[in-house]
Design a protein around this motif. Structure first.
Motif, PDB file in Angstrom:
ATOM      1  N   THR A  51      61.890  88.489  39.584  1.00 28.49           N
ATOM      2  CA  THR A  51      63.334  88.537  39.361  1.00 28.49           C
ATOM      3  C   THR A  51      64.043  88.103  40.634  1.00 28.49           C
ATOM      4  O   THR A  51      63.425  87.983  41.700  1.00 28.49           O
ATOM      5  N   VAL A 101      66.520  97.929  41.854  1.00 30.59           N
ATOM      6  CA  VAL A 101      66.545  96.928  40.790  1.00 30.59           C
ATOM      7  C   VAL A 101      67.950  96.894  40.184  1.00 30.59           C
ATOM      8  O   VAL A 101      68.625  97.921  40.111  1.00 30.59           O
ATOM      9  N   SER A 146      72.137  92.893  35.244  1.00 30.67           N
ATOM     10  CA  SER A 146      72.299  91.458  35.435  1.00 30.67           C
ATOM     11  C   SER A 146      72.019  90.700  34.142  1.00 30.67           C
ATOM     12  O   SER A 146      71.050  91.003  33.435  1.00 30.67           O
ATOM     13  N   ARG A 156      70.718  88.034  34.101  1.00 30.00           N
ATOM     14  CA  ARG A 156      69.521  87.267  34.433  1.00 30.00           C
ATOM     15  C   ARG A 156      68.262  88.133  34.414  1.00 30.00           C
ATOM     16  O   ARG A 156      67.184  87.652  34.786  1.00 30.00           O
ATOM     17  N   ALA A 157      68.364  89.396  33.969  1.00 30.04           N
ATOM     18  CA  ALA A 157      67.205  90.284  33.986  1.00 30.04           C
ATOM     19  C   ALA A 157      67.124  91.075  32.692  1.00 30.04           C
ATOM     20  O   ALA A 157      68.141  91.546  32.174  1.00 30.04           O
ATOM     21  N   THR A 158      65.922  91.223  32.174  1.00 30.21           N
ATOM     22  CA  THR A 158      65.665  92.046  30.995  1.00 30.21           C
ATOM     23  C   THR A 158      65.055  93.376  31.439  1.00 30.21           C
ATOM     24  O   THR A 158      64.577  93.501  32.566  1.00 30.21           O
ATOM     25  N   GLN A 161      61.648  92.740  32.724  1.00 28.02           N
ATOM     26  CA  GLN A 161      61.632  92.202  34.078  1.00 28.02           C
ATOM     27  C   GLN A 161      61.884  93.290  35.113  1.00 28.02           C
ATOM     28  O   GLN A 161      61.287  93.275  36.193  1.00 28.02           O
ATOM     29  N   CYS A 162      62.764  94.216  34.796  1.00 29.55           N
ATOM     30  CA  CYS A 162      63.059  95.299  35.733  1.00 29.55           C
ATOM     31  C   CYS A 162      61.822  96.153  35.979  1.00 29.55           C
ATOM     32  O   CYS A 162      61.495  96.501  37.121  1.00 29.55           O
ATOM     33  N   ALA A 210      59.427  94.157  38.029  1.00 20.80           N
ATOM     34  CA  ALA A 210      59.814  94.090  39.435  1.00 20.80           C
ATOM     35  C   ALA A 210      59.341  95.330  40.187  1.00 20.80           C
ATOM     36  O   ALA A 210      58.861  95.236  41.331  1.00 20.80           O
TER      37      ALA A 210
END
Length: 306
Positions: A229, A275, A279, A281-283, A286-287, A290
Motif C-alpha cells: 500500500t 494504516v 483511503s 486507494r486501500a481496501t 490491503q490494510c 500492510a
C-alpha cells in the motif's frame, strides 16, 4: 483554528466530570462481537499455538477475556518478538492483521524466535469501534505501572518478564478519518481544551521512539509495506499529524514518556504502525496485508541485525 460545532457532551473548555463521562458511555453502541471476531479465531489457532488468558475485564457484568497467542515450543535461548493489536479498539486492521500473521506466517519462524501476540488489547472498545475504554481513558496513553486502564495494566504485567529481553515489539494501529471527526474533538471536550484539527495523512506511516529511533529498522518496514500500500507523504509543513517527518513515512514520539504501548519494554527494535483504512486507494484486505508485511519485515530485519 478550532472546530465550529461544540462536542455534544459537556461545556466547551470545561473538563468532564463523572456525569459527562457517564453520558459519553451511554452513547456508545455495540457494533460487532469480540467473541466472534477474535476469540473464535484464536480458538481455531489453539491446535498450533499455545493460548493464554492473561486477564479478564468486567465492565458492569460484561466480561472479556484478554488473550495472548504464543509459540508452542518456547525456548528462552531464542529472541522474543512481541506483537500487539487493538490497543485502540476501532483500529480494525491491527486486530485482524495480527491474527492473519499468526495464521499464515508465524510457523515459518518456528525454532528461530519466541513469538507472543496479543491481537486485541481493548475488546470493549473493539466492539464499540472506539478509541477509549468505558471509563473514557485512552489505553495508549496509560501503559505504565499503576495504570488507571485495566487493559493497559494487564498488558504491562504480561510483558514484564520481557522488559529487558525482547528483541522486537511492534504495535499495530490505524489513523482514520474519525480521528478528526470524533476522537480528537472528544479528547478536547473531555480535557476542557480547544479542538485543533491536524489533518489525516493519506497512507501508511510509522511512529518510532524519539529516544531510540532505529532508522534503518523503520525504513526496512516502510520498504516492505510500500509493496502493499502507499506511504503517507508529509504535509506542507513537512509533518505528519503535527510531528516532523524524520524519514520516508516515519515520525518519532517519546513513547515511554507518553505511556504508549510501544514503550512498555526496552526491546531493541520498537515501532508503531499506522494504516489508513479510509483511503480510496486501500481496501480492508490491503490494510491487513500492510500490517502483515510490517510484521514480517520487522522480524526479518531484527533477526538479520540481532
Amino acid at each position: 483554528m478550532t472546530t465550529s460545532t461544540p462536542y455534544p457532551i459537556g461545556t466547551p473548555l470545561q473538563p468532564w466530570g463523572d456525569a459527562e463521562k457517564q453520558q459519553w458511555r451511554a452513547r456508545q453502541v455495540r457494533h460487532r462481537s469480540h467473541a466472534d471476531d477474535v476469540v473464535a479465531v484464536v480458538d481455531r489457532l489453539r491446535s498450533r499455538f499455545d493460548v493464554t488468558e492473561y486477564g479478564r475485564l468486567d465492565y458492569d457484568g460484561e466480561t472479556f477475556p484478554l488473550l495472548a497467542i504464543q509459540s508452542r515450543h518456547w525456548d528462552d535461548t531464542l529472541p522474543t518478538i512481541l506483537v500487539t493489536g487493538g490497543v485502540h479498539g476501532y483500529e480494525t486492521s491491527g486486530v485482524h492483521g495480527a491474527l492473519q500473521f499468526v495464521d499464515q506466517h508465524a510457523e515459518a519462524y518456528a525454532g528461530r524466535i519466541n513469538l507472543l501476540v496479543v491481537p486485541c488489547v481493548s475488546p470493549w472498545a473493539y466492539e464499540r469501534i472506539h478509541r477509549w475504554n468505558p471509563l473514557a481513558i485512552d489505553p495508549n496513553r496509560s501503559f505504565r505501572d499503576g495504570s488507571p486502564a485495566e487493559e493497559s495494566a494487564a498488558l504491562v504485567r504480561l510483558f514484564a518478564p520481557f522488559r529487558d529481553r525482547a528483541l522486537v515489539h511492534i504495535d499495530l494501529h490505524e489513523t482514520t478519518d474519525t480521528d478528526e471527526t470524533e476522537f480528537r474533538p472528544a479528547l478536547a471536550a473531555r480535557d476542557g481544551k480547544p479542538s485543533t484539527p491536524e489533518g489525516i495523512p493519506d497512507g501508511f506511516y510509522l511512529v518510532g521512539d524519539t529516544e531510540d529511533p532505529q532508522p534503518d529498522f523503520q525504513q526496512a518496514i516502510i520498504a516492505a509495506v510500500e509493496q502493499v500500500t502507499h506511504i503517507a507523504p508529509p504535509d506542507a509543513k513537512h509533518e505528519i499529524i503535527g510531528s516532523p517527518v524524520v524519514a520516508h513515512g516515519v515520525i518519532n514520539y517519546p513513547v515511554k514518556a507518553l505511556g504508549l504501548c510501544a514503550g512498555i519494554t526496552n526491546a531493541r527494535y520498537r515501532t508503531t504502525t499506522e494504516v489508513y483504512p479510509d483511503s480510496p486507494r486501500a481496501t480492508p484486505e490491503q490494510c491487513n496485508a500492510a500490517q502483515v508485511a510490517a510484521l514480517r519485515a520487522a522480524i526479518d530485519y531484527a533477526l538479520a541485525h540481532p
